[in-house]
Design an enzyme around this catalytic site. Sequence first.
Site, mmCIF file in Angstrom:
data_model
loop_
_atom_site.group_PDB
_atom_site.id
_atom_site.type_symbol
_atom_site.label_atom_id
_atom_site.label_comp_id
_atom_site.label_asym_id
_atom_site.label_seq_id
_atom_site.Cartn_x
_atom_site.Cartn_y
_atom_site.Cartn_z
ATOM 1 N N ASP A 9 -48.003 -38.637 29.724
ATOM 2 C CA ASP A 9 -46.828 -39.524 29.659
ATOM 3 C C ASP A 9 -46.363 -40.137 30.990
ATOM 4 O OD1 ASP A 9 -47.021 -38.501 27.103
ATOM 5 O OD2 ASP A 9 -44.983 -37.728 26.983
ATOM 6 N N LYS A 107 -48.153 -40.167 20.532
ATOM 7 C CA LYS A 107 -47.384 -39.166 19.781
ATOM 8 C C LYS A 107 -45.937 -39.623 19.670
ATOM 9 C CE LYS A 107 -46.636 -36.836 24.143
ATOM 10 N NZ LYS A 107 -45.179 -36.964 24.223
ATOM 11 N N CYS A 152 -42.990 -32.322 27.938
ATOM 12 C CA CYS A 152 -44.285 -32.651 27.340
ATOM 13 C C CYS A 152 -45.456 -31.928 27.996
ATOM 14 C CB CYS A 152 -44.464 -34.158 27.304
ATOM 15 S SG CYS A 152 -43.317 -34.879 26.090
HETATM 16 C C1 VGL Z 1 -40.597 -36.313 26.978
HETATM 17 C C2 VGL Z 1 -38.416 -36.002 26.388
HETATM 18 C C3 VGL Z 1 -38.556 -36.834 25.298
HETATM 19 C C4 VGL Z 1 -41.710 -36.010 27.944
HETATM 20 C C5 VGL Z 1 -40.771 -37.141 25.892
HETATM 21 O O1 VGL Z 1 -42.675 -36.825 28.048
HETATM 22 O O2 VGL Z 1 -41.630 -34.978 28.628
HETATM 23 N N1 VGL Z 1 -39.425 -35.740 27.214
HETATM 24 N N2 VGL Z 1 -39.752 -37.400 25.064
#
Ligand code: VGL
Length: 201
Positions: A9, A107, A152
Amino acid sequence: MSQALLIIDIQNDFTEGGSLEVPGAHHIIPLVNQLQNQFELVIATQDWHPRDHGSFASNYSGKKPFEIIDLYGLEQVLWPDHCIQQNRGAEFHQELKTNKIQTIFRKGMDPKIDSYSGFYDNGHKKQTGLTGYLKGLRIQHLYFCGLAADYCVYYSIKDALAEGFKCSLFVEATKAISIARFDDIKKELKDLGVVLIAKGS
Ligand code: VGL
Ligand code: ZN
């Protein structure tokens, strides 16, 4: 042992100026780019939410980001709107090299459930296919980097361990939303057999 680098991410909304900015996030990108050269297989994940996602505080009246709710039976932290499909915030950070990334696993598309891990949704109801993909390539050892260390990246490592992968984490190539939470996580992961790779360790 066959190994792969998993880049979690590294998207605009989690980096400087993004809606869910992880402190210091952009500082990891040069290291992540350098690490990619050491791996034959590089995979990335992308948080990829519809606008009506159940993890967004904005989709509830009277709720604010970081409040906790029950979302179809699971505890859910409410977040600012982030990583909305096809928006700039969901794109990889422009400094992230993407030429070595063989496959991207997305995702968080189901509005009814969040998905921190690159392997499963938070209720472990559906897989992304990442396990089967890696096992098909005979990968046994996963090296993790990216964002956010305490969400994540953490949940991806926990699932990877449960799926039988050996796991290592590049500590300098990840950043957390909460440093205190990440300190606890590092201890937990170490006890679970995860190799924490850091300079001076
Ligand atoms: C994430 C919070 C909400 C992450 C993703 O990538 O860590 N954190 N969505
Ligand atoms: Zn998200």
